[in-house]
Design a protein around this motif. Structure first.
Motif, PDB file in Angstrom:
ATOM      1  N   ILE A 103      14.791 -39.954 -78.095  1.00 55.04           N
ATOM      2  CA  ILE A 103      13.659 -39.027 -78.163  1.00 55.04           C
ATOM      3  C   ILE A 103      12.489 -39.615 -77.379  1.00 55.04           C
ATOM      4  CG2 ILE A 103      12.070 -37.771 -79.673  1.00 55.04           C
ATOM      5  CD1 ILE A 103      14.961 -36.995 -80.091  1.00 55.04           C
ATOM      6  N   ILE A 104      11.862 -38.821 -76.543  1.00 56.28           N
ATOM      7  CA  ILE A 104      10.695 -39.279 -75.797  1.00 56.28           C
ATOM      8  C   ILE A 104       9.583 -39.687 -76.755  1.00 56.28           C
ATOM      9  CG2 ILE A 104       9.532 -37.034 -75.588  1.00 56.28           C
ATOM     10  CD1 ILE A 104       9.950 -39.589 -72.740  1.00 56.28           C
ATOM     11  N   ARG A 105       8.857 -40.757 -76.423  1.00 55.04           N
ATOM     12  CA  ARG A 105       7.789 -41.239 -77.300  1.00 55.04           C
ATOM     13  C   ARG A 105       6.441 -40.654 -76.892  1.00 55.04           C
ATOM     14  NH1 ARG A 105       6.031 -46.417 -77.735  1.00 55.04           N
ATOM     15  NH2 ARG A 105       6.823 -46.981 -75.680  1.00 55.04           N
ATOM     16  N   MET A 106       5.723 -40.129 -77.862  1.00 58.23           N
ATOM     17  CA  MET A 106       4.335 -39.739 -77.646  1.00 58.23           C
ATOM     18  C   MET A 106       3.468 -40.975 -77.878  1.00 58.23           C
ATOM     19  SD  MET A 106       2.002 -36.776 -79.475  1.00 58.23           S
ATOM     20  CE  MET A 106       2.083 -37.516 -81.115  1.00 58.23           C
ATOM     21  N   LEU A 107       2.691 -41.346 -76.879  1.00 60.51           N
ATOM     22  CA  LEU A 107       1.852 -42.534 -76.982  1.00 60.51           C
ATOM     23  C   LEU A 107       0.467 -42.223 -77.522  1.00 60.51           C
ATOM     24  CD1 LEU A 107       2.722 -44.186 -73.541  1.00 60.51           C
ATOM     25  CD2 LEU A 107       3.766 -44.636 -75.775  1.00 60.51           C
ATOM     26  N   ASP A 108      -0.031 -41.022 -77.239  1.00 61.11           N
ATOM     27  CA  ASP A 108      -1.398 -40.678 -77.631  1.00 61.11           C
ATOM     28  C   ASP A 108      -1.595 -39.177 -77.450  1.00 61.11           C
ATOM     29  OD1 ASP A 108      -4.004 -41.043 -78.462  1.00 61.11           O
ATOM     30  OD2 ASP A 108      -4.390 -42.687 -77.059  1.00 61.11           O
ATOM     31  N   TRP A 109      -2.653 -38.657 -78.009  1.00 62.12           N
ATOM     32  CA  TRP A 109      -3.009 -37.258 -77.772  1.00 62.12           C
ATOM     33  C   TRP A 109      -4.509 -37.082 -77.937  1.00 62.12           C
ATOM     34  CZ3 TRP A 109      -4.957 -34.176 -81.825  1.00 62.12           C
ATOM     35  CH2 TRP A 109      -4.814 -34.698 -83.121  1.00 62.12           C
ATOM     36  N   PHE A 110      -5.033 -36.081 -77.230  1.00 64.83           N
ATOM     37  CA  PHE A 110      -6.472 -35.863 -77.168  1.00 64.83           C
ATOM     38  C   PHE A 110      -6.774 -34.372 -77.260  1.00 64.83           C
ATOM     39  CE2 PHE A 110      -5.406 -39.634 -74.829  1.00 64.83           C
ATOM     40  CZ  PHE A 110      -6.433 -40.542 -75.076  1.00 64.83           C
ATOM     41  N   GLN A 146      30.971 -36.565 -71.866  1.00 73.93           N
ATOM     42  CA  GLN A 146      31.148 -36.879 -73.290  1.00 73.93           C
ATOM     43  C   GLN A 146      30.099 -37.887 -73.742  1.00 73.93           C
ATOM     44  OE1 GLN A 146      32.257 -40.066 -74.498  1.00 73.93           O
ATOM     45  NE2 GLN A 146      32.152 -39.404 -76.620  1.00 73.93           N
ATOM     46  N   ARG A 147      29.868 -38.887 -72.905  1.00 74.28           N
ATOM     47  CA  ARG A 147      28.867 -39.906 -73.240  1.00 74.28           C
ATOM     48  C   ARG A 147      27.485 -39.271 -73.371  1.00 74.28           C
ATOM     49  NH1 ARG A 147      27.407 -44.995 -69.233  1.00 74.28           N
ATOM     50  NH2 ARG A 147      25.521 -45.680 -70.320  1.00 74.28           N
ATOM     51  N   PHE A 148      27.153 -38.392 -72.449  1.00 76.59           N
ATOM     52  CA  PHE A 148      25.860 -37.714 -72.502  1.00 76.59           C
ATOM     53  C   PHE A 148      25.753 -36.828 -73.737  1.00 76.59           C
ATOM     54  CE2 PHE A 148      24.795 -37.702 -67.644  1.00 76.59           C
ATOM     55  CZ  PHE A 148      24.556 -39.064 -67.699  1.00 76.59           C
ATOM     56  N   LEU A 149      26.807 -36.033 -73.995  1.00 76.56           N
ATOM     57  CA  LEU A 149      26.763 -35.106 -75.126  1.00 76.56           C
ATOM     58  C   LEU A 149      26.612 -35.863 -76.443  1.00 76.56           C
ATOM     59  CD1 LEU A 149      26.941 -32.101 -75.955  1.00 76.56           C
ATOM     60  CD2 LEU A 149      29.389 -32.461 -76.308  1.00 76.56           C
ATOM     61  N   LYS A 150      27.301 -36.969 -76.571  1.00 77.48           N
ATOM     62  CA  LYS A 150      27.213 -37.776 -77.795  1.00 77.48           C
ATOM     63  C   LYS A 150      25.773 -38.240 -78.027  1.00 77.48           C
ATOM     64  CE  LYS A 150      29.406 -41.738 -80.104  1.00 77.48           C
ATOM     65  NZ  LYS A 150      28.243 -42.616 -80.369  1.00 77.48           N
ATOM     66  N   GLN A 151      25.125 -38.692 -76.981  1.00 74.61           N
ATOM     67  CA  GLN A 151      23.735 -39.122 -77.115  1.00 74.61           C
ATOM     68  C   GLN A 151      22.822 -37.977 -77.540  1.00 74.61           C
ATOM     69  OE1 GLN A 151      22.050 -41.864 -74.065  1.00 74.61           O
ATOM     70  NE2 GLN A 151      24.039 -41.678 -73.081  1.00 74.61           N
ATOM     71  N   VAL A 152      23.014 -36.815 -76.938  1.00 76.06           N
ATOM     72  CA  VAL A 152      22.176 -35.664 -77.264  1.00 76.06           C
ATOM     73  C   VAL A 152      22.385 -35.244 -78.713  1.00 76.06           C
ATOM     74  CG1 VAL A 152      21.711 -33.234 -76.753  1.00 76.06           C
ATOM     75  CG2 VAL A 152      22.069 -34.844 -74.882  1.00 76.06           C
ATOM     76  N   VAL A 153      23.650 -35.164 -79.139  1.00 84.79           N
ATOM     77  CA  VAL A 153      23.938 -34.759 -80.517  1.00 84.79           C
ATOM     78  C   VAL A 153      23.322 -35.742 -81.510  1.00 84.79           C
ATOM     79  CG1 VAL A 153      25.767 -34.435 -82.233  1.00 84.79           C
ATOM     80  CG2 VAL A 153      26.027 -33.478 -79.933  1.00 84.79           C
ATOM     81  N   GLU A 154      23.446 -37.025 -81.243  1.00 87.39           N
ATOM     82  CA  GLU A 154      22.893 -38.023 -82.170  1.00 87.39           C
ATOM     83  C   GLU A 154      21.365 -37.952 -82.213  1.00 87.39           C
ATOM     84  OE1 GLU A 154      24.649 -41.640 -80.768  1.00 87.39           O
ATOM     85  OE2 GLU A 154      26.474 -41.367 -81.970  1.00 87.39           O
ATOM     86  N   ALA A 155      20.729 -37.678 -81.083  1.00 82.56           N
ATOM     87  CA  ALA A 155      19.271 -37.522 -81.066  1.00 82.56           C
ATOM     88  C   ALA A 155      18.863 -36.279 -81.853  1.00 82.56           C
ATOM     89  CB  ALA A 155      18.761 -37.440 -79.630  1.00 82.56           C
ATOM     90  N   ILE A 156      19.636 -35.211 -81.724  1.00 87.45           N
ATOM     91  CA  ILE A 156      19.353 -33.990 -82.481  1.00 87.45           C
ATOM     92  C   ILE A 156      19.526 -34.235 -83.968  1.00 87.45           C
ATOM     93  CG2 ILE A 156      20.180 -31.641 -82.954  1.00 87.45           C
ATOM     94  CD1 ILE A 156      20.870 -31.448 -79.958  1.00 87.45           C
ATOM     95  N   GLN A 157      20.551 -34.969 -84.346  1.00 88.41           N
ATOM     96  CA  GLN A 157      20.746 -35.296 -85.756  1.00 88.41           C
ATOM     97  C   GLN A 157      19.537 -36.050 -86.306  1.00 88.41           C
ATOM     98  OE1 GLN A 157      24.589 -37.352 -85.381  1.00 88.41           O
ATOM     99  NE2 GLN A 157      25.521 -35.767 -86.664  1.00 88.41           N
ATOM    100  N   PHE A 158      18.990 -36.953 -85.510  1.00 86.43           N
ATOM    101  CA  PHE A 158      17.787 -37.670 -85.924  1.00 86.43           C
ATOM    102  C   PHE A 158      16.639 -36.691 -86.139  1.00 86.43           C
ATOM    103  CE2 PHE A 158      13.691 -39.486 -84.652  1.00 86.43           C
ATOM    104  CZ  PHE A 158      13.560 -40.512 -85.582  1.00 86.43           C
ATOM    105  N   CYS A 159      16.443 -35.774 -85.198  1.00 88.61           N
ATOM    106  CA  CYS A 159      15.376 -34.772 -85.334  1.00 88.61           C
ATOM    107  C   CYS A 159      15.537 -33.975 -86.618  1.00 88.61           C
ATOM    108  CB  CYS A 159      15.374 -33.819 -84.134  1.00 88.61           C
ATOM    109  SG  CYS A 159      14.885 -34.561 -82.572  1.00 88.61           S
ATOM    110  N   HIS A 160      16.751 -33.517 -86.877  1.00 92.78           N
ATOM    111  CA  HIS A 160      16.999 -32.710 -88.068  1.00 92.78           C
ATOM    112  C   HIS A 160      16.769 -33.521 -89.337  1.00 92.78           C
ATOM    113  CE1 HIS A 160      19.626 -29.437 -85.913  1.00 92.78           C
ATOM    114  NE2 HIS A 160      18.454 -29.641 -85.338  1.00 92.78           N
TER     115      HIS A 160
END
Length: 311
Positions: A103-110, A146-160
């Motif tokens: 997941i991309i990191r948010m460093l700051d917001w204004f 497959q390698r890419f899809l696995k990473q995306v699915v695992e990142a989505i699981q984290f989000c959920h």
């Protein structure tokens, strides 16, 4: 599925990111560089943090969806754009940002009076979005897909697990580290808090949306996500998305234009089932025979890609 307490954002979350005291404005902390892209979401610029030279991206946000950070304290109105609220939610246990590398990191917001909001993100280098990666490569070989899809699915699981649904999973919203093959999901501007009930609003990409949205203007979070993953996988292994028109989406019958293994076709067709209840769960995707077979040998990414780094 979802613990309601997980989506109760607090003012403390804002303080974790913004600091306990008033901070200096954006222009005092960052240098703004070239325009990288623009659209209805706003604009994205390259930039640099003045204090240490860190390369960053800054995004203007004009979202009309806001969320209160203190819903239990109406006397403390702290409304922020939904995208910021979701990113705070994802990084709740870590002031430095999401604890998942996908997941991309948010460093700051204004908040910029009269102009909306600015969000500052990490800028992984070297990288390019998956759309450009596929365009330059033509197709992505099945082991790498497959390698890419696995990473995306695992990142989505984290989000959920954090009570967040992205709602716009597509190649343009995925960054590829061109040295390692590691992926990061970006752009939560179409996201929402995860819920078990029906959604009747959608601001994602129509050609990635499922039949139930086209026909009934409603959907559930997980089946929507799984459909978009089917479109994404097809896009990787065939070099383009399977559906362009509403009638094609509703037909839910992808035509394979490349030589794809039967196992890969099977997973794509399962994800692109017309009826949402017939689609797999995220866990079932990871356990599909194609995912397990391909996982044994994904090759060396750098040698396979032969793509010069792009920022």
């Amino acid at each position: 599925m979802l613990d309601k307490r997980m989506v109760a954002l607090r003012l403390d979350d804002v303080e974790d990111v913004r600091g306990k005291t008033a901070k200096e404005p954006f222009e005092k902390q960052y240098k703004c560089g070239a325009l990288l892209g623009s659209g209805g979401f706003g604009s994205v610029f390259a930039g640099q943090r003045i204090s240490d030279g860190l390369q960053v991206n800054s995004k203007t946000s004009f979202s009309h969806h806001f969320l209160s950070l203190c819903p239990s304290q109406p006397d403390k109105p702290s409304l922020v754009p939904m995208e910021i609220a979701l990113l705070l939610q994802l990084g709740r246990e870590s002031p430095a940002g999401p604890s998942h590398r996908g997941i991309i990191r948010m460093l700051d917001w204004f908040e910029v009076p009269g102009q909306g909001y600015l969000i500052v993100f990490e800028r992984p280098q070297p990288c390019k979005d998956l759309f450009d990666f596929i365009t330059e490569r033509g197709v992505v070989e099945e082991p790498l897909a497959q390698r890419f899809l696995k990473q995306v699915v695992e990142a989505i699981q984290f989000c959920h697990s954090k009570g967040v649904v992205h709602r716009d999973i597509k190649d343009e919203n995925i960054l590829v580290d061109t040295r390692t093959g590691d992926l990061k999901i970006i752009d939560f501007g179409s996201g929402a808090l995860l819920k078990d009930s029906i959604y009747t609003d959608f601001e994602g990409t129509r050609v990635y949306s499922p039949p139930e949205w086209i026909v009934h203007q409603q959907y559930e979070a997980v089946p929507l996500t799984v459909w978009s993953l089917g479109v994404l996988l097809y896009d990787m292994v065939c070099g383009d998305i399977p559906f362009e028109m509403d009638r094609d989406i509703v037909s839910a019958n992808p035509s394979f234009t490349k030589r794809i293994s039967k196992e890969c076709q099977s997973l794509i067709r399962w994800c692109l089932s017309f009826h949402s209840k017939d689609r797999p769960t995220l866990e079932q995707i990871l356990q599909h025979p194609w995912m397990l077979e391909s996982a044994e040998d994904t090759g060396d990414f750098q040698e396979e890609s032969s793509i010069s780094p792009s920022l």
